[in-house]
Design an enzyme around this catalytic site. Sequence first.
Site, PDB file in Angstrom:
ATOM      1  CG  ASP A   1       1.988  -9.884  13.324  1.00 42.51           C
ATOM      2  OD1 ASP A   1       3.270 -10.112  13.829  1.00 42.51           O
ATOM      3  OD2 ASP A   1       1.693  -9.332  12.396  1.00 42.51           O
TER       4      ASP A   1
ATOM      5  CD  GLU B   1      -1.888  -8.204  12.741  1.00 42.64           C
ATOM      6  OE1 GLU B   1      -1.348  -9.039  12.025  1.00 42.64           O
ATOM      7  OE2 GLU B   1      -1.728  -6.887  12.569  1.00 42.64           O
TER       8      GLU B   1
ATOM      9  CG  HIS C   1       4.028  -6.658   6.220  1.00 46.28           C
ATOM     10  ND1 HIS C   1       5.049  -6.235   7.097  1.00 46.28           N
ATOM     11  CD2 HIS C   1       2.965  -7.176   7.021  1.00 46.28           C
ATOM     12  CE1 HIS C   1       4.645  -6.361   8.195  1.00 46.28           C
ATOM     13  NE2 HIS C   1       3.557  -6.844   8.475  1.00 46.28           N
TER      14      HIS C   1
ATOM     15  NE  ARG D   1      -0.920  -5.940   5.816  1.00 45.17           N
ATOM     16  CZ  ARG D   1      -0.623  -6.812   6.178  1.00 45.17           C
ATOM     17  NH1 ARG D   1      -1.189  -7.424   7.365  1.00 45.17           N
ATOM     18  NH2 ARG D   1       0.079  -8.006   5.817  1.00 45.17           N
TER      19      ARG D   1
HETATM   20  C1  3PY Z   1      -0.551 -11.872  10.114  1.00 46.62           C
HETATM   21  O1  3PY Z   1      -0.755 -13.001   9.876  1.00 46.62           O
HETATM   22  O2  3PY Z   1       0.077 -11.423  10.841  1.00 46.62           O
HETATM   23  C2  3PY Z   1      -0.924 -10.960   8.782  1.00 46.62           C
HETATM   24  O3  3PY Z   1      -0.838  -9.825   9.148  1.00 46.62           O
HETATM   25  C3  3PY Z   1      -1.351 -11.485   7.458  1.00 46.62           C
HETATM   26  O4  3PY Z   1      -0.845 -10.932   6.563  1.00 46.62           O
HETATM   27 MG    MG Z   2       0.301  -9.194  10.716  1.00 43.22          MG
END
Ligand code: 3PY
Ligand code: MG
Length: 257
Positions: free
Chosen positions: A178, A152, A48, A73
């Site tokens: 997420d 997530e 991101h 990431r």
């Molecule tokens: C989330 O909280 O979904 C993440 O991917 C953190 O960056």
């Molecule tokens: Mg995320």
Amino acid sequence: MSDHLTGFRARLQAGPTAFAAWCAMREPAVAETILKEGFDCAVLDWQHGYHDQASIEAGILIAQAYRKPAMVRIGVGDFAGAARFLDWGAVGIIAPMINSAADAKALVDFLKYPPLGSRSWGPMRAMGLTGLSNGEQLERANDSSIVIAMIETREGFAALDEILAVPGLDGVFVGPSDLSIALTNGATIDPLYAEVDAAVQLIARKTRAAGKIVSAFCPDGKRANELAKLGYTLLSVGTDGFLLRSAARAELARAKG
Ligand code: 3PY
Ligand code: MG
């Protein structure tokens, strides 16, 4: 020479909690500035963040200049690209949206050498940083590279036990934003949502019981402090943008009296 690189996985497993400078901005001087404040490692956010490949490469090198490990990431499902980041000297990979043991196995397969996986050889820059020979690098690679699956989604959370059982997977990383969207079926985005909090506690217990690294994204230092007390051993403390904004707001308020 390279203990901060090859020994970081063991350090994360043993604790104490390591705090990560979460670097979304492309300019390596931002990562450098934050890392110098005492963070234990950098996480460069390819998924991101604003990064391009050159800034990931520069971020890894800047971290190395301060003898700090860098992790990346990656984008969703981009396991081949992840292997490349390890070749460039990243010590670990945080893979988003891992939904099943099959996803976790595919991730491990790309990032660990036989017998755990089938990673392709070519850690050119990594060996420049570790100073190891071919043989030494191969011998240590599976033990020192850190492969982490993000939990997530509803599916990933439901499959946590099977994901934790995947050989070669070093740990999990909770994405609370997420997860809040998933658990509320799109109704809420709130990393501190009560159901997420319950999940965060369960994930800590199960992951520690499995002997793996338990880590999470934290929107700020207060949350990171709470999760460190739950036994999390790798935590972000906001993001570079958040740190810049909060310092800007606070200093401007002081300036205005
Ligand atoms: C989330 O909280 O979904 C993440 O991917 C953190 O960056
Ligand atoms: Mg995320």
